[in-house]
Write an enzyme that holds these catalytic residues in place. Structure first.
Site, PDB file in Angstrom:
ATOM      1  N   ASP A 111      45.268  96.019   5.592  1.00  0.00           N
ATOM      2  CA  ASP A 111      46.569  95.890   6.239  1.00  0.00           C
ATOM      3  C   ASP A 111      47.639  96.448   5.306  1.00  0.00           C
ATOM      4  OD1 ASP A 111      48.293  95.307   8.268  1.00  0.00           O
ATOM      5  OD2 ASP A 111      47.653  93.227   8.486  1.00  0.00           O
ATOM      6  N   HIS A 112      48.892  96.498   5.801  1.00  0.00           N
ATOM      7  CA  HIS A 112      49.991  97.057   5.002  1.00  0.00           C
ATOM      8  C   HIS A 112      51.211  96.152   5.023  1.00  0.00           C
ATOM      9  CE1 HIS A 112      48.002 101.034   4.733  1.00  0.00           C
ATOM     10  NE2 HIS A 112      47.623 100.798   5.980  1.00  0.00           N
ATOM     11  N   GLY A 113      51.031  94.849   5.247  1.00  0.00           N
ATOM     12  CA  GLY A 113      52.202  93.993   5.391  1.00  0.00           C
ATOM     13  C   GLY A 113      53.038  94.500   6.558  1.00  0.00           C
TER      14      GLY A 113
END
Ligand SMILES: CC(C)(COP(=O)(O)OP(=O)(O)OC[C@H]1O[C@@H](n2cnc3c(N)ncnc32)[C@H](O)[C@@H]1OP(=O)(O)O)[C@@H](O)C(=O)NCCC(=O)NCCS
Length: 186
Positions: A111-113
């Site tokens: 994920d990437h925040g």
């Protein structure tokens, strides 16, 4: 008569393509067990660490990719990866024996925040033995374990771990019961 002959030719043609793709992946992947097959087109990011057990089926339209070359995928024995499935292996994905992943499922392990340009956060995932992931379900990165024998309903969006034997449906996926058929442990 002609139609039957053409169906026959088509079947032979598909078998040839499957044989070619399987031979290719036997050469380039770390391990492919006996009788496992790949039906083209199957796209795998180069350098991905892929170990496939025996009697697995990877159907056409499957993509296996990672944000970087260091992703890893383990498919244990008799895993079925159906048409159009996307497996993100950035954070590492471990799939247990006899798991069925139905058509067009998406599985994410990073994920990437809130910033898609931020460096990936790695979230390894394990799908335990005998689980069934219904068609078009999405396993978000925050779901890091699908328990042994669990059933994910078609179209579910799974954001949390799923206990052994649980049946979950909906968005966000919720438990509606427990699987009735006896299952082998993970
Ligand atoms: C989840 C599933 C296994 C059914 O489980 P079940 O325990 O027999 O559930 P039921 O059919 O009794 O349904 C229970 C409730 O969940 C709902 N439900 C069932 N499947 C659902 C789904 N995929 N998404 C949302 N709700 C679902 C039903 O509408 C029912 O709601 P209600 O109580 O308000 O009427 C099945 O619906 C499913 O999604 N199977 C996957 C099909 C598939 O992907 N096939 C691909 C072929 S390989």
């Amino acid at each position: 008569m002609l139609r039957r002959a053409l169906w026959g030719i088509g079947a032979v043609w598909r078998r040839c393509k499957r044989f070619t793709a399987t031979t290719y992946y036997r050469l380039v992947l770390q391990a492919v067990g006996p009788r496992s097959t790949f039906s083209p087109p199957v796209l795998i990011t180069p350098q991905t660490d892929v170990h496939v057990g025996a009697d697995c089926r990877v159907w056409h339209g499957v993509t296996i990719s990672g944000e970087h070359d260091r992703g890893s995928l383990i498919l244990a024995d008799r895993v079925e990866v159906n048409v159009g499935v996307h497996l993100d292996v950035t954070g590492g994905l471990d799939v247990g024996a006899d798991v069925v992943i139905s058509a067009e499922v998406m599985v994410y392990t990073h994920d990437h925040g809130h910033d898609p340009h931020a460096p990936p956060v790695y979230l390894p995932k394990r799908i335990c033995a005998n689980a069934w992931i219904g068609a078009r379900a999405i396993l978000l990165p925050q779901c890091q374990r699908v328990g042994a024998g669990a059933v994910i309903g078609a179209g579910a969006v799974v954001a949390r771990d799923v206990p052994d034997g649980a049946v979950v449906v909906g968005n966000p996926a919720k438990i509606i019961g427990y699987r009735q058929t006896p299952q082998v442990a993970a």
